[in-house]
Design a protein around this motif. Structure first.
Motif, PDB file in Angstrom:
ATOM      1  N   GLN A   6       3.320  -4.060  -8.210  1.00 19.20           N
ATOM      2  CA  GLN A   6       2.066  -3.337  -8.023  1.00 19.20           C
ATOM      3  C   GLN A   6       1.776  -3.285  -6.540  1.00 19.20           C
ATOM      4  N   SER A   7       1.304  -2.121  -6.067  1.00 19.88           N
ATOM      5  CA  SER A   7       1.024  -1.961  -4.646  1.00 19.88           C
ATOM      6  C   SER A   7       0.111  -0.765  -4.443  1.00 19.88           C
ATOM      7  N   ALA A   8      -0.755  -0.843  -3.461  1.00 22.84           N
ATOM      8  CA  ALA A   8      -1.601   0.296  -3.094  1.00 22.84           C
ATOM      9  C   ALA A   8      -0.757   1.481  -2.626  1.00 22.84           C
ATOM     10  N   ARG A   9       0.476   1.224  -2.184  1.00 22.82           N
ATOM     11  CA  ARG A   9       1.357   2.304  -1.712  1.00 22.82           C
ATOM     12  C   ARG A   9       1.743   3.266  -2.835  1.00 22.82           C
ATOM     13  N   ILE A  10       1.646   2.840  -4.081  1.00 28.10           N
ATOM     14  CA  ILE A  10       2.014   3.731  -5.188  1.00 28.10           C
ATOM     15  C   ILE A  10       0.792   4.185  -5.982  1.00 28.10           C
ATOM     16  N   ASP A  11      -0.398   3.942  -5.434  1.00 25.57           N
ATOM     17  CA  ASP A  11      -1.610   4.466  -6.062  1.00 25.57           C
ATOM     18  C   ASP A  11      -1.652   5.973  -5.859  1.00 25.57           C
ATOM     19  N   GLY A  12      -2.382   6.647  -6.676  1.00 27.00           N
ATOM     20  CA  GLY A  12      -2.551   8.090  -6.554  1.00 27.00           C
ATOM     21  C   GLY A  12      -3.287   8.593  -7.775  1.00 27.00           C
ATOM     22  N   LEU A  18       0.304  14.787  -1.464  1.00 28.75           N
ATOM     23  CA  LEU A  18       1.744  14.705  -1.255  1.00 28.75           C
ATOM     24  C   LEU A  18       2.370  14.003  -2.449  1.00 28.75           C
ATOM     25  N   GLY A  19       3.641  14.296  -2.725  1.00 27.48           N
ATOM     26  CA  GLY A  19       4.354  13.647  -3.814  1.00 27.48           C
ATOM     27  C   GLY A  19       5.553  12.891  -3.274  1.00 27.48           C
ATOM     28  N   TYR A  20       5.957  11.831  -3.979  1.00 26.40           N
ATOM     29  CA  TYR A  20       7.018  10.968  -3.473  1.00 26.40           C
ATOM     30  C   TYR A  20       7.978  10.560  -4.575  1.00 26.40           C
ATOM     31  N   ILE A  21       9.211  10.283  -4.153  1.00 27.18           N
ATOM     32  CA  ILE A  21      10.171   9.570  -4.976  1.00 27.18           C
ATOM     33  C   ILE A  21      10.441   8.266  -4.234  1.00 27.18           C
ATOM     34  N   TYR A  22      10.222   7.154  -4.913  1.00 27.02           N
ATOM     35  CA  TYR A  22      10.447   5.826  -4.355  1.00 27.02           C
ATOM     36  C   TYR A  22      11.551   5.131  -5.133  1.00 27.02           C
ATOM     37  N   LEU A  72      10.091  -1.817  -1.379  1.00 25.99           N
ATOM     38  CA  LEU A  72       9.817  -0.422  -1.748  1.00 25.99           C
ATOM     39  C   LEU A  72      10.407   0.519  -0.706  1.00 25.99           C
ATOM     40  N   LYS A  73      11.277   1.438  -1.148  1.00 29.09           N
ATOM     41  CA  LYS A  73      11.921   2.394  -0.230  1.00 29.09           C
ATOM     42  C   LYS A  73      11.509   3.820  -0.605  1.00 29.09           C
TER      43      LYS A  73
END
Length: 170
Positions: free
Chosen positions: A4-10, A37-41, A54-55
């Motif tokens: 869990q991380s704020a980096r993957i909140d949305g 914006l959208g991301y693939i991690y 997390l990359k």
């Protein structure tokens, strides 16, 4: 909680998810962040990864809306772009190689094609080397989007990548 991380909140948080063919990393989409914006991690498959693990694999521009993902046998990652109503193809290092878009021809009504509308998830049909894609259509704003709900196919000349560890689905 595994990670869990704020980096993957949305707006939707983590979304589509797949493990790579070597069973080393988990890949997932974050459909929209606060700037749309959208991301693939990716994360390593270890017990309780941390933020340093997390990359960022790929960033999509505002509105693209990455959703469902699937690995091809080629190693390419196929990504539903719900916001753009397209399918993106990412190479092994994360660069975009191609995009597919509609409309889809209707077998019973070739004169009235079905628009691709918010594709949400994908799966491979190995026999015919195609993707089967859900036409989610719920984000259209139409009072009744149900005529747009469908599953369409896209020839990609690829097959499904492994879904399990080595030897488990060969």
């Amino acid at each position: 909680v595994w990670y869990q991380s704020a980096r993957i909140d949305g707006v939707f948080g983590p979304n589509g998810v797949r493990v790579d063919a070597r069973s080393e990393r988990l890949y997932f989409s974050v459909t929209f962040d606060g700037a749309a914006l959208g991301y693939i991690y990716s994360l390593p498959l270890v017990n309780h990864p941390n933020d340093g693990d997390l990359k960022l694999f790929h960033t999509y521009p505002a509105g693209a809306g990455p959703d469902g993902v699937a690995f091809g046998k080629s190693g390419e990652l196929y990504v539903c772009l719900a916001g753009y109503s397209q399918i993106s193809v990412l190479r092994a290092e994360g660069a975009e190689e191609a995009r597919f878009s509609g409309p889809a021809q209707r077998p019973g009504n070739p004169a009235g094609p079905l628009p691709w509308t918010n594709p949400a998830n994908i799966a491979f049909d190995d026999e015919l080397k195609r993707l089967l894609v859900t036409n989610h259509a719920s984000l259209t704003g139409l009072p009744d989007p149900s005529p747009l709900f469908a599953i369409f196919d896209v020839y990609v000349n690829d097959k499904a990548g492994k879904l399990f560890g080595p030897g488990e689905n060969e």
